[in-house]
Write a protein that holds these residues in place. Structure first.
Motif, PDB file in Angstrom:
ATOM      1  N   SER A  88       0.805  -1.225   0.000  1.00  0.00           N
ATOM      2  CA  SER A  88       0.000   0.000   0.000  1.00  0.00           C
ATOM      3  C   SER A  88       0.840   1.278   0.000  1.00  0.00           C
ATOM      4  O   SER A  88       0.299   2.371  -0.108  1.00  0.00           O
ATOM      5  CB  SER A  88      -0.925   0.001   1.218  1.00  0.00           C
ATOM      6  N   LEU A  89       2.164   1.169   0.085  1.00  0.00           N
ATOM      7  CA  LEU A  89       3.022   2.347   0.097  1.00  0.00           C
ATOM      8  C   LEU A  89       3.084   2.975  -1.296  1.00  0.00           C
ATOM      9  O   LEU A  89       3.462   2.342  -2.267  1.00  0.00           O
ATOM     10  CB  LEU A  89       4.440   1.969   0.543  1.00  0.00           C
ATOM     11  N   LEU A  90       2.697   4.256  -1.386  1.00  0.00           N
ATOM     12  CA  LEU A  90       2.809   4.984  -2.649  1.00  0.00           C
ATOM     13  C   LEU A  90       4.133   5.716  -2.738  1.00  0.00           C
ATOM     14  O   LEU A  90       4.829   5.654  -3.747  1.00  0.00           O
ATOM     15  CB  LEU A  90       1.679   6.015  -2.773  1.00  0.00           C
ATOM     16  N   VAL A  91       4.463   6.458  -1.680  1.00  0.00           N
ATOM     17  CA  VAL A  91       5.669   7.273  -1.699  1.00  0.00           C
ATOM     18  C   VAL A  91       6.144   7.496  -0.271  1.00  0.00           C
ATOM     19  O   VAL A  91       5.346   7.454   0.668  1.00  0.00           O
ATOM     20  CB  VAL A  91       5.401   8.615  -2.432  1.00  0.00           C
ATOM     21  N   LYS A  92       7.445   7.696  -0.129  1.00  0.00           N
ATOM     22  CA  LYS A  92       8.019   7.982   1.189  1.00  0.00           C
ATOM     23  C   LYS A  92       8.814   9.274   1.078  1.00  0.00           C
ATOM     24  O   LYS A  92       9.648   9.431   0.198  1.00  0.00           O
ATOM     25  CB  LYS A  92       8.932   6.829   1.619  1.00  0.00           C
ATOM     26  N   TYR A  93       8.521  10.215   1.971  1.00  0.00           N
ATOM     27  CA  TYR A  93       9.248  11.479   2.032  1.00  0.00           C
ATOM     28  C   TYR A  93      10.255  11.413   3.179  1.00  0.00           C
ATOM     29  O   TYR A  93       9.914  10.979   4.273  1.00  0.00           O
ATOM     30  CB  TYR A  93       8.315  12.653   2.302  1.00  0.00           C
ATOM     31  N   THR A  94      11.471  11.866   2.924  1.00  0.00           N
ATOM     32  CA  THR A  94      12.492  11.979   3.960  1.00  0.00           C
ATOM     33  C   THR A  94      12.976  13.420   3.990  1.00  0.00           C
ATOM     34  O   THR A  94      13.393  13.963   2.965  1.00  0.00           O
ATOM     35  CB  THR A  94      13.687  11.049   3.671  1.00  0.00           C
ATOM     36  N   ALA A  95      12.871  14.043   5.164  1.00  0.00           N
ATOM     37  CA  ALA A  95      13.343  15.414   5.358  1.00  0.00           C
ATOM     38  C   ALA A  95      14.577  15.381   6.247  1.00  0.00           C
ATOM     39  O   ALA A  95      14.641  14.606   7.202  1.00  0.00           O
ATOM     40  CB  ALA A  95      12.259  16.267   6.010  1.00  0.00           C
ATOM     41  N   THR A  96      15.569  16.201   5.917  1.00  0.00           N
ATOM     42  CA  THR A  96      16.776  16.321   6.731  1.00  0.00           C
ATOM     43  C   THR A  96      17.025  17.796   7.045  1.00  0.00           C
ATOM     44  O   THR A  96      16.697  18.676   6.249  1.00  0.00           O
ATOM     45  CB  THR A  96      18.005  15.746   6.012  1.00  0.00           C
TER      46      THR A  96
END
Length: 81
Positions: A58-66
């Motif tokens: 079910s994962l569409l997209v993953k955002y990673t913020a640094t």
């Protein structure tokens, strides 16, 4: 020796339906805009018109913020979402 240089946060954008015990949901994605900018990484694939199938995770997209600080990282992720 590991030297910390900042913090990171990840958010997962999924098609899960909380009304069905978080089962994967399907259908056509009508609107999709991904944020861009420094300190933001996007992993995944989604676009307007995409049909979400029931055969995959079910994962569409993953955002990673640094960012250098935790507060700065939270602000960056809030803007992205």
């Amino acid at each position: 020796l590991i030297i910390p240089r900042g913090v990171a946060m990840q958010c997962r954008i999924t098609t899960e339906d909380p009304g069905r015990d978080f089962a994967p949901d399907t259908g056509k994605l009508h609107t999709c805009r991904h944020p861009l900018g420094p300190g933001l990484r996007i992993d995944g694939c989604s676009y307007p018109g995409m049909v979400v199938q029931p055969y995959f995770d079910s994962l569409l997209v993953k955002y990673t913020a640094t960012e250098k600080t935790w507060d700065g990282c939270i602000r960056r992720m809030r803007r992205a979402l």
